[in-house]
Design a protein around this motif. Structure first.
Motif, PDB file in Angstrom:
ATOM      1  N   GLU A 154       0.811  -1.198   0.000  1.00 22.05           N
ATOM      2  CA  GLU A 154       0.000   0.000   0.000  1.00 22.05           C
ATOM      3  C   GLU A 154       0.855   1.262   0.000  1.00 22.05           C
ATOM      4  N   ALA A 155       2.048   1.164   0.568  1.00 19.42           N
ATOM      5  CA  ALA A 155       2.888   2.351   0.721  1.00 19.42           C
ATOM      6  C   ALA A 155       3.682   2.677  -0.544  1.00 19.42           C
ATOM      7  N   THR A 156       3.838   1.728  -1.440  1.00 22.37           N
ATOM      8  CA  THR A 156       4.654   1.951  -2.621  1.00 22.37           C
ATOM      9  C   THR A 156       3.995   2.945  -3.572  1.00 22.37           C
ATOM     10  N   PRO A 157       4.779   3.772  -4.248  1.00 24.94           N
ATOM     11  CA  PRO A 157       4.220   4.741  -5.199  1.00 24.94           C
ATOM     12  C   PRO A 157       3.907   4.139  -6.566  1.00 24.94           C
ATOM     13  N   LEU A 158       4.104   2.844  -6.718  1.00 26.32           N
ATOM     14  CA  LEU A 158       3.932   2.217  -8.022  1.00 26.32           C
ATOM     15  C   LEU A 158       2.463   1.926  -8.332  1.00 26.32           C
ATOM     16  N   THR A 159       2.154   1.951  -9.611  1.00 28.08           N
ATOM     17  CA  THR A 159       0.825   1.566 -10.066  1.00 28.08           C
ATOM     18  C   THR A 159       0.705   0.044 -10.032  1.00 28.08           C
ATOM     19  N   THR A 160      -0.510  -0.452 -10.236  1.00 27.80           N
ATOM     20  CA  THR A 160      -0.733  -1.895 -10.235  1.00 27.80           C
ATOM     21  C   THR A 160       0.112  -2.580 -11.305  1.00 27.80           C
ATOM     22  N   ARG A 161       0.154  -2.011 -12.493  1.00 26.31           N
ATOM     23  CA  ARG A 161       0.942  -2.601 -13.576  1.00 26.31           C
ATOM     24  C   ARG A 161       2.426  -2.552 -13.254  1.00 26.31           C
ATOM     25  N   GLU A 162       2.890  -1.453 -12.683  1.00 35.04           N
ATOM     26  CA  GLU A 162       4.307  -1.333 -12.320  1.00 35.04           C
ATOM     27  C   GLU A 162       4.671  -2.358 -11.251  1.00 35.04           C
ATOM     28  N   LEU A 163       3.754  -2.625 -10.344  1.00 36.44           N
ATOM     29  CA  LEU A 163       3.998  -3.652  -9.328  1.00 36.44           C
ATOM     30  C   LEU A 163       4.115  -5.030  -9.979  1.00 36.44           C
ATOM     31  N   GLU A 164       3.290  -5.291 -10.981  1.00 32.85           N
ATOM     32  CA  GLU A 164       3.383  -6.561 -11.707  1.00 32.85           C
ATOM     33  C   GLU A 164       4.747  -6.701 -12.354  1.00 32.85           C
ATOM     34  N   VAL A 165       5.202  -5.635 -12.983  1.00 32.99           N
ATOM     35  CA  VAL A 165       6.508  -5.662 -13.636  1.00 32.99           C
ATOM     36  C   VAL A 165       7.612  -5.853 -12.598  1.00 32.99           C
TER      37      VAL A 165
END
Length: 219
Positions: A154-165
């Motif tokens: 939840e704290a990460t600034p990444l988008t859902t797609r960026e988290l997948e990558v």
């Protein structure tokens, strides 16, 4: 003509070091500017010679490769050097610590010469060298030691797609493999990787792998 890559070779085993030096010096686009058998000498030589890449063993006298890497490439270093760790598989715990210390990648000593040479070129170009198979075994094995931050996802600034990558990077996948997995173009994946590194203030894919495991974003 482009100047040859300047390489520093540090390994306390003389025969191994001689072999690495011979392989590097035989390449038209590389030259060995220094060699040594301990981490302290590696730090001193790197400061004096400014190599493009320092090839570093892990277990060495005086100062081990992990501490030498931290002094050459760690956080807070004014002019961080690019370090390629070359070690044996049974030292994988030490390699993980070297990656955390700032190494740009690692190879196993049994890697063929062409992979070793390509590793030097990859690291010198500013990219990270992660062997997919070894990454999965190496980082995954020691991920349990790292305590994830609370609510890390939840704290990460990444988008859902960026988290997948990011998770696929942590699995050791290349851009082309990530593209195939997510049904994206390699160029799009490259853009995502660049955004991830920028948002998280990371230097390369190696740091992205460490970040993912430290934050509990990969398993």
């Amino acid at each position: 003509m482009t100047a040859p890559l300047r390489v520093l070779v540090c390994d306390d085993q003389m025969l191994v070091r001689a072999g690495l030096v011979t392989v590097v010096d035989a390449q038209p686009d590389m030259e060995v500017v220094g060699e040594c058998g301990d981490g302290r000498s590696a730090v001193d030589l790197a400061d004096r010679l400014s190599p493009d890449v320092a090839v570093m063993d892990v277990r060495m006298p005086v100062l081990d490769g992990i501490e030498a890497t931290r002094l050459l490439a760690g956080a807070g270093v004014d002019r961080p050097a690019k370090v390629l760790v070359v070690t044996t598989f049974n030292l994988d715990e030490y390699v993980y610590e070297a990656l955390r210390a700032g190494a740009s990648g690692f190879l196993l000593k049994e890697a063929p010469p062409d992979r070793f040479l390509q590793g030097i070129r990859t690291v010198a170009a500013g990219a990270a060298l992660l062997d997919p198979e070894v990454t999965r075994q190496l980082v995954g094995r020691y991920a349990a030691r790292i305590r994830p931050a609370a609510d890390a996802a939840e704290a990460t600034p990444l988008t859902t797609r960026e988290l997948e990558v990011l998770r696929l990077i942590a699995d050791g996948l290349s851009n082309s493999e990530i593209a195939a997995d997510l049904v994206l173009s390699p160029e799009t994946v490259k853009t995502f990787v660049s955004r991830i590194l920028t948002k998280l203030d990371l230097r390369d894919r190696v740091q992205a792998v460490v970040y993912a495991y430290r934050r509990g974003l990969a398993s």
